[in-house]
Design a protein around this motif. Structure first.
Motif, PDB file in Angstrom:
ATOM      1  N   HIS A   1       0.908  -1.276   0.189  1.00 54.40           N
ATOM      2  CA  HIS A   1      -0.581  -0.452   0.146  1.00 54.40           C
ATOM      3  C   HIS A   1       1.093   1.573   0.235  1.00 54.40           C
ATOM      4  CE1 HIS A   1      -2.904   3.233   1.451  1.00 54.40           C
ATOM      5  NE2 HIS A   1      -4.055   2.004   0.737  1.00 54.40           N
ATOM      6  N   ILE A   2       0.060   2.099  -0.542  1.00 52.98           N
ATOM      7  CA  ILE A   2       0.848   3.708  -0.770  1.00 52.98           C
ATOM      8  C   ILE A   2       1.522   4.320   0.127  1.00 52.98           C
ATOM      9  CG2 ILE A   2      -0.844   4.751  -1.592  1.00 52.98           C
ATOM     10  CD1 ILE A   2       2.251   5.634  -3.137  1.00 52.98           C
ATOM     11  N   ARG A   3       0.515   3.942   1.149  1.00 53.69           N
ATOM     12  CA  ARG A   3       1.498   4.997   2.381  1.00 53.69           C
ATOM     13  C   ARG A   3       1.584   3.684   3.865  1.00 53.69           C
ATOM     14  NH1 ARG A   3      -2.358   8.795   4.028  1.00 53.69           N
ATOM     15  NH2 ARG A   3      -3.925   9.466   2.697  1.00 53.69           N
ATOM     16  N   ASP A   4       1.716   2.601   3.356  1.00 52.57           N
ATOM     17  CA  ASP A   4       3.070   2.130   3.787  1.00 52.57           C
ATOM     18  C   ASP A   4       4.363   1.936   3.529  1.00 52.57           C
ATOM     19  OD1 ASP A   4       1.569   0.193   5.950  1.00 52.57           O
ATOM     20  OD2 ASP A   4       0.891  -1.466   4.781  1.00 52.57           O
ATOM     21  N   VAL A   5       4.449   2.661   1.863  1.00 53.35           N
ATOM     22  CA  VAL A   5       5.239   2.482   1.521  1.00 53.35           C
ATOM     23  C   VAL A   5       5.790   4.402   2.171  1.00 53.35           C
ATOM     24  CG1 VAL A   5       7.231   3.542  -0.964  1.00 53.35           C
ATOM     25  CG2 VAL A   5       5.428   1.411  -0.867  1.00 53.35           C
ATOM     26  N   ALA A   6       5.450   5.345   2.353  1.00 50.98           N
ATOM     27  CA  ALA A   6       5.605   6.401   2.898  1.00 50.98           C
ATOM     28  C   ALA A   6       6.198   5.924   4.308  1.00 50.98           C
ATOM     29  CB  ALA A   6       4.847   7.033   3.233  1.00 50.98           C
TER      30      ALA A   6
ATOM     31  N   ALA B   1       7.637   3.046   5.666  1.00 46.84           N
ATOM     32  CA  ALA B   1       8.961   2.621   5.173  1.00 46.84           C
ATOM     33  C   ALA B   1       9.973   3.778   5.090  1.00 46.84           C
ATOM     34  CB  ALA B   1       8.713   1.961   4.003  1.00 46.84           C
ATOM     35  N   PHE B   2      10.013   4.760   4.435  1.00 46.09           N
ATOM     36  CA  PHE B   2      10.783   5.905   4.551  1.00 46.09           C
ATOM     37  C   PHE B   2      11.067   6.715   5.768  1.00 46.09           C
ATOM     38  CE2 PHE B   2      10.272   5.781  -0.339  1.00 46.09           C
ATOM     39  CZ  PHE B   2      11.562   5.360  -0.726  1.00 46.09           C
ATOM     40  N   ILE B   3       9.798   7.165   6.517  1.00 49.23           N
ATOM     41  CA  ILE B   3       9.796   7.811   7.738  1.00 49.23           C
ATOM     42  C   ILE B   3      10.545   6.551   8.821  1.00 49.23           C
ATOM     43  CG2 ILE B   3       8.622   7.959   9.428  1.00 49.23           C
ATOM     44  CD1 ILE B   3       6.646   9.207   7.728  1.00 49.23           C
ATOM     45  N   HIS B   4      10.371   4.994   8.090  1.00 48.74           N
ATOM     46  CA  HIS B   4      11.273   3.769   9.539  1.00 48.74           C
ATOM     47  C   HIS B   4      12.655   4.055   9.150  1.00 48.74           C
ATOM     48  CE1 HIS B   4      11.999   0.520  10.849  1.00 48.74           C
ATOM     49  NE2 HIS B   4      12.186  -0.370  10.552  1.00 48.74           N
ATOM     50  N   GLY B   5      13.235   3.805   7.825  1.00 52.28           N
ATOM     51  CA  GLY B   5      14.416   4.185   7.173  1.00 52.28           C
ATOM     52  C   GLY B   5      14.823   5.807   8.052  1.00 52.28           C
ATOM     53  N   ILE B   6      14.446   6.494   7.940  1.00 53.45           N
ATOM     54  CA  ILE B   6      15.057   8.522   8.396  1.00 53.45           C
ATOM     55  C   ILE B   6      14.971   8.020  10.112  1.00 53.45           C
ATOM     56  CG2 ILE B   6      14.371  10.652   9.191  1.00 53.45           C
ATOM     57  CD1 ILE B   6      12.768  10.414   6.798  1.00 53.45           C
TER      58      ILE B   6
ATOM     59  N   TYR C   1      16.516  -3.023   0.612  1.00 58.67           N
ATOM     60  CA  TYR C   1      15.234  -3.468   0.868  1.00 58.67           C
ATOM     61  C   TYR C   1      14.309  -3.798   0.685  1.00 58.67           C
ATOM     62  CZ  TYR C   1      18.224  -2.474   5.657  1.00 58.67           C
ATOM     63  OH  TYR C   1      19.074  -2.267   6.424  1.00 58.67           O
ATOM     64  N   ASN C   2      13.566  -5.364   0.499  1.00 63.54           N
ATOM     65  CA  ASN C   2      12.128  -5.099  -0.261  1.00 63.54           C
ATOM     66  C   ASN C   2      11.130  -4.555   0.543  1.00 63.54           C
ATOM     67  OD1 ASN C   2      13.638  -7.130  -2.059  1.00 63.54           O
ATOM     68  ND2 ASN C   2      13.329  -8.754  -1.374  1.00 63.54           N
TER      69      ASN C   2
ATOM     70  N   PHE D   1       9.997  -3.186  10.724  1.00 64.74           N
ATOM     71  CA  PHE D   1       8.946  -1.950   9.939  1.00 64.74           C
ATOM     72  C   PHE D   1       8.521  -3.812   9.862  1.00 64.74           C
ATOM     73  CE2 PHE D   1       7.263  -1.642   6.044  1.00 64.74           C
ATOM     74  CZ  PHE D   1       6.368  -0.406   6.156  1.00 64.74           C
ATOM     75  N   TYR D   2       6.609  -3.480  10.265  1.00 60.73           N
ATOM     76  CA  TYR D   2       5.181  -4.302   9.202  1.00 60.73           C
ATOM     77  C   TYR D   2       4.632  -3.655   8.332  1.00 60.73           C
ATOM     78  CZ  TYR D   2       8.164  -7.655  12.085  1.00 60.73           C
ATOM     79  OH  TYR D   2       8.501  -8.270  13.004  1.00 60.73           O
ATOM     80  N   PRO D   3       4.358  -3.575   7.710  1.00 63.37           N
ATOM     81  CA  PRO D   3       2.902  -2.916   7.331  1.00 63.37           C
ATOM     82  C   PRO D   3       1.803  -3.140   7.701  1.00 63.37           C
ATOM     83  CG  PRO D   3       3.796  -4.304   5.271  1.00 63.37           C
ATOM     84  CD  PRO D   3       4.612  -4.705   6.465  1.00 63.37           C
ATOM     85  N   GLN D   4       1.186  -2.081   7.584  1.00 60.78           N
ATOM     86  CA  GLN D   4      -0.342  -1.847   8.422  1.00 60.78           C
ATOM     87  C   GLN D   4      -1.499  -1.693   7.672  1.00 60.78           C
ATOM     88  OE1 GLN D   4      -0.300   2.224  10.410  1.00 60.78           O
ATOM     89  NE2 GLN D   4       1.383   0.985  11.810  1.00 60.78           N
ATOM     90  N   PHE D   5      -1.967  -1.939   5.951  1.00 55.82           N
ATOM     91  CA  PHE D   5      -2.761  -1.509   5.032  1.00 55.82           C
ATOM     92  C   PHE D   5      -2.399  -3.029   4.094  1.00 55.82           C
ATOM     93  CE2 PHE D   5      -1.690   2.699   6.465  1.00 55.82           C
ATOM     94  CZ  PHE D   5      -2.734   3.329   6.604  1.00 55.82           C
ATOM     95  N   SER D   6      -3.582  -3.709   4.669  1.00 52.45           N
ATOM     96  CA  SER D   6      -3.674  -4.605   3.442  1.00 52.45           C
ATOM     97  C   SER D   6      -4.235  -5.026   2.548  1.00 52.45           C
ATOM     98  CB  SER D   6      -4.773  -6.387   4.834  1.00 52.45           C
ATOM     99  OG  SER D   6      -6.328  -5.672   4.589  1.00 52.45           O
ATOM    100  N   LEU D   7      -4.329  -5.633   1.777  1.00 52.58           N
ATOM    101  CA  LEU D   7      -4.708  -5.672   0.208  1.00 52.58           C
ATOM    102  C   LEU D   7      -6.051  -5.316   0.412  1.00 52.58           C
ATOM    103  CD1 LEU D   7      -4.488  -5.417  -2.813  1.00 52.58           C
ATOM    104  CD2 LEU D   7      -4.344  -8.914  -2.965  1.00 52.58           C
ATOM    105  N   ASP D   8      -7.009  -5.940   1.248  1.00 55.35           N
ATOM    106  CA  ASP D   8      -8.360  -6.288   1.181  1.00 55.35           C
ATOM    107  C   ASP D   8      -8.474  -4.403   1.930  1.00 55.35           C
ATOM    108  OD1 ASP D   8      -9.385  -8.666   0.735  1.00 55.35           O
ATOM    109  OD2 ASP D   8      -8.795  -9.049   2.601  1.00 55.35           O
ATOM    110  N   MET D   9      -8.162  -3.791   2.599  1.00 55.21           N
ATOM    111  CA  MET D   9      -8.514  -2.669   3.236  1.00 55.21           C
ATOM    112  C   MET D   9      -7.545  -1.667   1.864  1.00 55.21           C
ATOM    113  SD  MET D   9      -5.951  -3.289   6.577  1.00 55.21           S
ATOM    114  CE  MET D   9      -6.409  -0.877   7.085  1.00 55.21           C
ATOM    115  N   GLY D  10      -6.807  -2.093   0.637  1.00 52.79           N
ATOM    116  CA  GLY D  10      -6.662  -0.951   0.048  1.00 52.79           C
ATOM    117  C   GLY D  10      -7.791  -1.389  -1.360  1.00 52.79           C
TER     118      GLY D  10
END
Length: 312
Positions: A208-213, A215-220, A231-232, A284-293
């Motif tokens: 999900h696009i918000r999980d990508v964002a 991931a960047f904040i996690h990297g910072i 990182y995948n 880091f773990y995603p918060q937004f599932s495919l169903d949510m998207g």
């Protein structure tokens, strides 16, 4: 800790989600963008004192020197994205996706940090049942995949950088893209009620696009322990074929008709499953599932009713 951050291409699909989140956290953000798609996706953050925007090209070395003078972190999002668009403008793809990154690395000091997205389409055609890890040899097929792989090599050579190999991104954004697979298939389900797919058994990973964002904040926030690595970034429970994705969408739109065609070929030839264990090991773990998207997209497509939001 708050940083001065430059985001090139910051008014695009990802930047339109990431930049407001960075601003909310108190970072000072400058966006450099050509606004080639005529978007106004950052209009709602113009009131913020810690936001600055420059209309310009990420390939302009003199402009980069000026904008990076007091910058702590650069997030280079400026790129031609997706195989069809890149095939249509090969020179632009090479100069923006690869050469501009090389120029940026020459302009920056060793202390300045880079966090950059690339594509996990660099894995090309995977082995059946074998997960692609960050150690898997890269085998990009399209110009898009090749230039992003080359850009990753460039930034990782300087060590003070992180590369995120993104799965196929989905979800609503102020600068929407309808050409991404989940976004596209869901749009067709909502608007057409049917889809004709080819290479239906081809698998890929999604995020999900918000999980990508995130991931960047996690990297910072975890830069020192993550730097110098790729990182995948994807949903570990969403390594799905096109047919499996369609079946998932059909759970939400029961009258969605799915047909297969023998004719047709993915220009990226993406067919692989991906392990996200490495980034998950950093916390880091995603918060937004495919169903949510999918649910989000169905609501979004009640608003969107044209194809101007595509890169192709």
């Amino acid at each position: 800790m708050n940083y001065n951050i430059l985001v090139t291409g910051g008014a695009g699909y990802l930047g339109s989600i990431l930049v407001p989140e960075l601003l909310k956290l108190g970072h000072k953000v400058t966006v450099l963008d050509t606004f080639i798609f005529g978007q106004n996706s950052l209009a709602d953050v113009c009131f913020m004192d810690n936001f600055n925007v420059v209309r310009g090209d990420a390939r302009d070395v003199n402009l980069l020197k000026k904008l990076t003078k007091d910058i702590d972190i650069v997030i280079p999002l400026a790129a031609l994205v997706g195989a069809p668009l890149c095939n249509r403008d090969e020179i632009g793809t090479i100069t923006i996706n690869r050469d501009a990154i090389e120029t940026l690395c020459k302009v920056l000091s060793k202390e300045q940090r880079i966090l950059m997205p690339v594509t996990n389409s660099g894995y090309g055609i995977g082995q059946d049942g074998v997960y692609c890890t960050e150690e898997t040899p890269l085998n990009p097929i399209s110009t898009y995949g090749k230039t992003k792989v080359e850009a990753e090599e460039i930034i990782l050579q300087r060590e003070n950088s992180i590369s995120f190999r993104l799965a196929t991104v989905f979800g609503m954004s102020p600068r929407m893209r309808l050409d991404l697979l989940v976004n596209d298939f869901t749009y067709r389900a909502v608007k057409d009620g049917f889809i004709v797919i080819f290479e239906g058994h081809f698998k890929r990973n999604y995020i999900h696009i918000r999980d990508v964002a995130r991931a960047f904040i996690h990297g910072i926030d975890n830069f020192d322990k993550m730097k110098g690595e790729a990182y995948n970034v994807g949903l570990s429970d969403a390594n799905l074929s096109k047919l499996e994705l369609c079946a998932k969408i059909k759970e939400h739109i029961p009258n969605f008709t799915i047909m297969e065609a023998e004719i047709g070929k993915d220009p990226d030839q993406r067919n692989y499953i991906v392990s996200n264990d490495k980034i998950e090991a950093t916390g880091f773990y995603p918060q937004f599932s495919l169903d949510m998207g999918i649910k989000e997209l169905i609501k979004g497509y009640t608003i969107i009713n044209n194809s101007k939001f595509s890169n192709v």
